[in-house]
Scaffold this active site. Structure first.
Site, mmCIF file in Angstrom:
data_model
loop_
_atom_site.group_PDB
_atom_site.id
_atom_site.type_symbol
_atom_site.label_atom_id
_atom_site.label_comp_id
_atom_site.label_asym_id
_atom_site.label_seq_id
_atom_site.Cartn_x
_atom_site.Cartn_y
_atom_site.Cartn_z
ATOM 1 N N LYS A 1 0.874 -1.186 0.000
ATOM 2 C CA LYS A 1 0.000 0.000 0.000
ATOM 3 C C LYS A 1 0.911 1.235 0.000
ATOM 4 C CE LYS A 1 -2.726 3.296 1.666
ATOM 5 N NZ LYS A 1 -1.836 4.432 1.351
ATOM 6 N N GLU B 1 8.620 0.806 11.463
ATOM 7 C CA GLU B 1 9.729 1.755 11.268
ATOM 8 C C GLU B 1 9.100 3.134 11.351
ATOM 9 O OE1 GLU B 1 12.959 0.877 10.741
ATOM 10 O OE2 GLU B 1 12.496 -1.261 10.759
ATOM 11 N N CYS C 1 13.352 10.538 8.151
ATOM 12 C CA CYS C 1 13.065 10.105 9.530
ATOM 13 C C CYS C 1 14.313 10.054 10.403
ATOM 14 C CB CYS C 1 12.391 8.738 9.510
ATOM 15 S SG CYS C 1 13.309 7.563 8.516
ATOM 16 N N GLU D 1 8.695 15.708 16.188
ATOM 17 C CA GLU D 1 9.228 15.553 14.828
ATOM 18 C C GLU D 1 8.568 16.582 13.904
ATOM 19 O OE1 GLU D 1 8.146 11.952 12.649
ATOM 20 O OE2 GLU D 1 10.212 11.811 11.944
#
Ligand code: NAD
Length: 498
Positions: A192, A267, A301, A401
């Protein structure tokens, strides 16, 4: 033939985009959503529509999973001798290599990535596929165990259909990191892609079928997260689930996998630190950290977003970084002059700008003013300027973040304090240490509470070295190493008393 920013589009990229609807890929064929639903994908550099994509609902996803399940049992992929399967994966890597420019253009246009960086991501997919195809040749199907009074062995089988949910920042590279080990071990996959960046994954699934991957082995289910993504994470037929993306959605995927007792690999995000000592090569370090925070417009990331700088060099180091950040050329991702492209969409731009505002409101000093950037001829693009904040590490911009070209700086005075500040976060993906004293670097890198500790470099990912996150950055193993491949085998211990 169309050109974008002076860059001529490859004929295959153009033909791919020119389809009236780009279907998902199920059982070796294009598939539209049963309800006819579609969504558009845009060029973040100018807001223009690139293509219309089938928008899968749960029934469409379930059909794809059924096809992966049937292919696992009937296509011969799972039972194929490993050298034949590896040869097919090498053919896939070769086919991607032949079309490197086509796929790089699609990737660059779709996610706003500088074209040269997109080429690097395609090369990474090729390298990943070859790495796992070769590694699988060295995994014993049966390992005999020497134990007392018994004849014993461990036998490895592939699991079955595996699900992958992928984010928009590295769509093609992460697709490779996900599917290559699973396929090399003989599993079938359903991927996906993110709704912002489905093109490269849809393209490569077609290539896989063309070069001989059996129908149903490599399926792609495009659509929105709450529909197609949720349908993937809830489908009980998956034997393994892999999610890369935000911690918030990671929790949902983990909860759904928990309900199905499907092992899940997450992750997730990061808030990495760079610990910069006063004995570092100052100019080199400034070059590398500015490169890292502006690479893919900070939407990385494992980036170094908290720069902890030894008090003895704080002012000088900050000055050096400001000069470098100011000179970064912001522009359309396909323009050869650009060094930093747009962020992926308007929501992401607002997120970056919002964190600058909240950071300053919370007391941070704006050392280099960021904000919205405009690029001539690209009025509807989602551009931001690189920014530097400084102040208390409790500030929201130092804690959460941001996922943009924004670094947050603070001084430290001792090795112990540098380590403590680096580890003072909920995240644990990657930190780096900068010094000419390599023994100190090794000590500090080993003391990081993160999956990765990098020395005099940042964003270093090498096939063969495990890459994973701890704490809020992930769970369930990592990627790009032998451990990843082993995750995709189901072990059975066979034992006979003598
Ligand atoms: P996101 O979590 O919003 O989306 C990731 C994927 O999940 C997309 O495909 C999305 O459609 C899907 N999704 C959304 N809602 C869902 C739901 N309810 N159920 C199932 N799937 C759903 O993340 P993003 O904004 O696309 O990506 C940015 C995040 O990814 C950042 O936090 C970044 O740090 C992280 N990331 C981590 C790594 C790593 O290796 N650790 C790599 C790249 C990105």
């Amino acid at each position: 033939m169309a050109t974008v920013q002076g860059q001529e589009l490859c004929s295959k990229a153009q033909a791919f985009l020119d389809q009236s609807i780009i279907g998902g890929w199920v059982n070796g064929q294009p598939a539209e959503a049963a309800d006819g639903g579609t969504f558009e994908t845009h060029d973040p550099g100018n807001g223009e529509v690139l293509a219309t994509i089938a928008s899968f609902q749960q029934a469409d996803v379930d059909a794809a999973v059924d096809s992966a399940d049937a292919a696992f049992n009937n296509s011969g992929w799972a039972s194929m001798p490993v050298n034949e399967r590896s040869a097919i994966l090498h053919r896939l890597a070769d086919a991607v290599e032949e079309q490197l420019e086509t796929i790089a253009q699609l990737e660059s246009l779709d996610c706003g990535k500088i074209l040269e960086q997109a080429r690097g991501d395609v090369q990474n997919f090729i390298d990943t596929t070859r790495f796992f195809a070769d590694l699988a040749l060295n995994i014993e199907r049966r390992t005999v165990l020497a134990v007392k009074n018994h004849e014993a062995s461990v036998v490895r089988h592939p699991w079955g259909p595996c699900g992958f949910i992928i984010p928009w920042n590295f769509p093609f590279l992460l697709c490779g990191w996900g599917v290559a080990p699973a396929l090399a071990a003989g599993n079938t996959v359903v991927v996906k892609p993110a709704e912002d960046t489905p093109l490269s994954t849809l393209y490569v699934a077609r290539l896989a079928t063309e070069i001989g991957v059996p129908d149903g082995v490599f399926n792609v289910v495009p659509g929105y997260g709450e529909t197609a993504g949720a349908a993937v994470s809830n489908n009980p037929k998956f034997c393994r689930m892999s999610f890369t993306g935000s911690p918030e959605v990671g929790r949902l995927v983990a909860a759904a996998s928990g309900k199905n007792l499907t092992p899940v690999k997450l992750e997730l995000g990061g808030k990495g630190a760079a610990v910069v000592f006063d004995d570092c090569d100052l100019e080199f370090t400034a070059d590398k950290l500015v490169e890292a925070i502006t690479f893919h417009t900070g939407q990385v990331c494992c980036d170094a977003t908290r720069w902890l700088i030894h008090e003895n060099i704080y002012d000088k180091f900050v000055d050096e970084c400001v000069v470098r950040m100011k000179s970064v050329q912001v522009g359309h991702q396909m323009n050869g002059e650009s060094q930093m492209g747009p962020v992926v969409n308007e929501k992401q731009r607002e997120r970056v700008l919002g964190y600058l505002e909240k950071g300053v409101a919370g007391g941070a000093e704006m050392v280099l003013e960021g904000g919205a950037a405009s690029v001539e001829g690209c009025d509807s693009g989602h551009y931001v300027k690189p920014a530097l904040l400084a102040g208390s590490l409790d500030n929201v911009a130092a804690v959460e973040e941001i996922f943009g070209p924004v670094a947050y700086m603070a001084p430290f005075s001792s090795e112990e304090e540098g380590i403590k500040l680096a580890n003072n976060t909920d995240y644990g993906l990657a930190n780096s240490v900068w010094s000419t004293d390599l023994a100190k670097c090794q000590r500090v890198a080993e003391a990081f509470e993160s999956g990765n500790g990098w020395i005099n470099s940042h964003n270093v990912i090498v096939h063969g070295v495990p890459y994973a996150g701890v704490k809020k950055s992930g769970m369930g193993g990592g990627v790009v190493s032998i451990e990843t491949l082993l995750d995709y085998y189901r072990n059975i211990s066979v034992i006979r008393p003598l």
